[in-house]
Design a protein around this motif. Sequence first.
Motif, PDB file in Angstrom:
ATOM      1  N   TYR A  73      13.127  27.768  19.198  1.00  0.00           N
ATOM      2  CA  TYR A  73      14.163  28.235  20.118  1.00  0.00           C
ATOM      3  C   TYR A  73      15.495  27.566  19.810  1.00  0.00           C
ATOM      4  N   LEU A  74      15.453  26.238  19.622  1.00  0.00           N
ATOM      5  CA  LEU A  74      16.693  25.513  19.333  1.00  0.00           C
ATOM      6  C   LEU A  74      17.289  25.960  18.000  1.00  0.00           C
ATOM      7  N   ALA A  75      16.440  26.165  16.994  1.00  0.00           N
ATOM      8  CA  ALA A  75      16.931  26.646  15.690  1.00  0.00           C
ATOM      9  C   ALA A  75      17.618  27.999  15.857  1.00  0.00           C
ATOM     10  N   ASN A  76      17.042  28.859  16.666  1.00  0.00           N
ATOM     11  CA  ASN A  76      17.629  30.176  16.907  1.00  0.00           C
ATOM     12  C   ASN A  76      19.007  30.036  17.570  1.00  0.00           C
ATOM     13  N   GLN A  77      19.119  29.133  18.547  1.00  0.00           N
ATOM     14  CA  GLN A  77      20.406  28.916  19.213  1.00  0.00           C
ATOM     15  C   GLN A  77      21.446  28.357  18.242  1.00  0.00           C
ATOM     16  N   ILE A  78      21.038  27.405  17.419  1.00  0.00           N
ATOM     17  CA  ILE A  78      21.956  26.830  16.427  1.00  0.00           C
ATOM     18  C   ILE A  78      22.384  27.899  15.429  1.00  0.00           C
ATOM     19  N   TRP A  93      21.477  15.623  21.724  1.00  0.00           N
ATOM     20  CA  TRP A  93      21.298  15.995  23.130  1.00  0.00           C
ATOM     21  C   TRP A  93      19.855  16.412  23.388  1.00  0.00           C
ATOM     22  N   TRP A  94      19.305  17.224  22.501  1.00  0.00           N
ATOM     23  CA  TRP A  94      17.936  17.733  22.618  1.00  0.00           C
ATOM     24  C   TRP A  94      16.943  16.568  22.714  1.00  0.00           C
ATOM     25  N   ALA A 132      14.170  15.368   4.354  1.00  0.00           N
ATOM     26  CA  ALA A 132      14.647  15.992   3.114  1.00  0.00           C
ATOM     27  C   ALA A 132      13.576  16.915   2.538  1.00  0.00           C
ATOM     28  N   ARG A 133      12.327  16.491   2.603  1.00  0.00           N
ATOM     29  CA  ARG A 133      11.228  17.333   2.113  1.00  0.00           C
ATOM     30  C   ARG A 133      11.127  18.617   2.928  1.00  0.00           C
ATOM     31  N   ARG A 134      11.330  18.491   4.216  1.00  0.00           N
ATOM     32  CA  ARG A 134      11.209  19.668   5.079  1.00  0.00           C
ATOM     33  C   ARG A 134      12.345  20.672   4.878  1.00  0.00           C
ATOM     34  N   ILE A 135      13.532  20.198   4.512  1.00  0.00           N
ATOM     35  CA  ILE A 135      14.640  21.146   4.322  1.00  0.00           C
ATOM     36  C   ILE A 135      14.768  21.598   2.869  1.00  0.00           C
ATOM     37  N   HIS A 136      13.979  21.024   1.981  1.00  0.00           N
ATOM     38  CA  HIS A 136      14.053  21.386   0.568  1.00  0.00           C
ATOM     39  C   HIS A 136      13.964  22.894   0.328  1.00  0.00           C
ATOM     40  N   PRO A 137      13.139  23.648   1.074  1.00  0.00           N
ATOM     41  CA  PRO A 137      13.093  25.104   0.828  1.00  0.00           C
ATOM     42  C   PRO A 137      14.436  25.797   0.977  1.00  0.00           C
ATOM     43  N   LEU A 138      15.365  25.167   1.684  1.00  0.00           N
ATOM     44  CA  LEU A 138      16.696  25.766   1.840  1.00  0.00           C
ATOM     45  C   LEU A 138      17.375  25.952   0.492  1.00  0.00           C
ATOM     46  N   THR A 139      17.094  25.083  -0.443  1.00  0.00           N
ATOM     47  CA  THR A 139      17.734  25.175  -1.753  1.00  0.00           C
ATOM     48  C   THR A 139      16.961  26.073  -2.715  1.00  0.00           C
ATOM     49  N   GLU A 140      15.800  26.541  -2.283  1.00  0.00           N
ATOM     50  CA  GLU A 140      15.001  27.445  -3.119  1.00  0.00           C
ATOM     51  C   GLU A 140      15.560  28.863  -3.006  1.00  0.00           C
ATOM     52  N   VAL A 186      13.988  25.207  11.354  1.00  0.00           N
ATOM     53  CA  VAL A 186      12.840  25.067  12.256  1.00  0.00           C
ATOM     54  C   VAL A 186      11.956  23.920  11.783  1.00  0.00           C
ATOM     55  N   SER A 187      11.685  23.866  10.494  1.00  0.00           N
ATOM     56  CA  SER A 187      10.864  22.795   9.936  1.00  0.00           C
ATOM     57  C   SER A 187      11.513  21.435  10.175  1.00  0.00           C
ATOM     58  N   PHE A 188      12.806  21.353   9.983  1.00  0.00           N
ATOM     59  CA  PHE A 188      13.587  20.135  10.220  1.00  0.00           C
ATOM     60  C   PHE A 188      13.443  19.707  11.682  1.00  0.00           C
ATOM     61  N   LEU A 189      13.614  20.655  12.601  1.00  0.00           N
ATOM     62  CA  LEU A 189      13.509  20.353  14.029  1.00  0.00           C
ATOM     63  C   LEU A 189      12.068  20.031  14.436  1.00  0.00           C
ATOM     64  N   GLU A 190      11.098  20.637  13.772  1.00  0.00           N
ATOM     65  CA  GLU A 190       9.699  20.309  14.063  1.00  0.00           C
ATOM     66  C   GLU A 190       9.397  18.861  13.709  1.00  0.00           C
ATOM     67  N   GLU A 191       9.963  18.365  12.611  1.00  0.00           N
ATOM     68  CA  GLU A 191       9.781  16.961  12.232  1.00  0.00           C
ATOM     69  C   GLU A 191      10.363  16.049  13.315  1.00  0.00           C
ATOM     70  N   ILE A 192      11.509  16.399  13.824  1.00  0.00           N
ATOM     71  CA  ILE A 192      12.121  15.614  14.900  1.00  0.00           C
ATOM     72  C   ILE A 192      11.259  15.708  16.157  1.00  0.00           C
ATOM     73  N   TYR A 193      10.796  16.900  16.480  1.00  0.00           N
ATOM     74  CA  TYR A 193       9.945  17.123  17.653  1.00  0.00           C
ATOM     75  C   TYR A 193       8.686  16.268  17.590  1.00  0.00           C
ATOM     76  N   GLU A 194       8.057  16.227  16.423  1.00  0.00           N
ATOM     77  CA  GLU A 194       6.811  15.477  16.238  1.00  0.00           C
ATOM     78  C   GLU A 194       7.028  13.973  16.334  1.00  0.00           C
ATOM     79  N   ASN A 195       8.253  13.517  16.134  1.00  0.00           N
ATOM     80  CA  ASN A 195       8.569  12.082  16.143  1.00  0.00           C
ATOM     81  C   ASN A 195       9.742  11.791  17.075  1.00  0.00           C
ATOM     82  N   ALA A 196       9.754  12.439  18.231  1.00  0.00           N
ATOM     83  CA  ALA A 196      10.899  12.339  19.146  1.00  0.00           C
ATOM     84  C   ALA A 196      11.215  10.905  19.560  1.00  0.00           C
ATOM     85  N   ALA A 197      10.203  10.122  19.893  1.00  0.00           N
ATOM     86  CA  ALA A 197      10.454   8.734  20.325  1.00  0.00           C
ATOM     87  C   ALA A 197      11.106   7.939  19.200  1.00  0.00           C
ATOM     88  N   LEU A 198      10.630   8.143  17.996  1.00  0.00           N
ATOM     89  CA  LEU A 198      11.199   7.450  16.843  1.00  0.00           C
ATOM     90  C   LEU A 198      12.657   7.855  16.634  1.00  0.00           C
TER      91      LEU A 198
END
Length: 189
Positions: free
Chosen positions: A172-177, A160-161, A76-84, A95-107
Motif C-alpha cells: 500500500y505504501l509503495a503504491n502511495q509513493i 514517518w511510517w 541493496a539486494r532487495r532493490i537490485h532488480p530495479l537495475t535489471e 515493495v521489496s525494499f519496504l518489506e525489508e523495513i517492515y520485517e525489521n521495523a524495530a531495528l
Amino acid sequence: MLSNKEGKVDPRIIRTKRMFREALIALLHENTDLRKVTVQGLADRAGLNRATFYLHYRDVEDLLEQLTKEVLDELARRIHPLTESGLTKDNNPLVSFLEEIYENAALFQVLLENKEFRHQLFEIMMNIVSTRRARRKAADPSKQVPIEVIAASTLGIVTWWIEEGIPYSPSYLANQINQLYRRSSPSKA
C-alpha cells in the motif's frame, strides 16, 4: 568465524550474533544514546557473557557497524532488480525494499536515529529515483522535480511510517509513493 568443510557457518555463531543484535536493538530502543550501551549490558541482555561478545566484535560500535552494513546490504539486494532490464509491475523493488523495513521495523527505528545510516539510506533512495527517472522518456529537466527532493520526500514518508508503527502494508505504501512520484513527473505533451 567457524565453518564446516562445506563453508557453512556454525549455527551457534548465527544464533549468538542474532542474540547480541537483538540485545543491541532492545537497549537502543530504550535509550538511543549509543554511548550508554556497554558490552556488559549487551551480554546481560543477551544472556551471554562478555568473552563471547569479544569473540565476535571489538566493541559496541563494531557491532552497530556490522549490523548497519548487513541491513544496508540486504536493502541493496532487495532493490537490485530495479537495475535489471526485465522489471515488471509484479516485480516492484520498492515493495521489496519496504518489506525489508517492515520485517525489521524495530531495528530501522533505532538505526534511523544514526545520522550516517540516514545518509546511506538517502543515497539508496537517490539511486532508486535516478534509475526510475532514467528509464522514463526524457522530459524537459527544468520541469522535473529534483531527484534529491523526491528521495528526501520518500525517506520522510518511510521514516514517518516506521515511527507510526507501520500502519500500512508495504505494498500500500509503495503504491502511495508511486502515485506521488507519477504526479511529480511532467505530463507527456
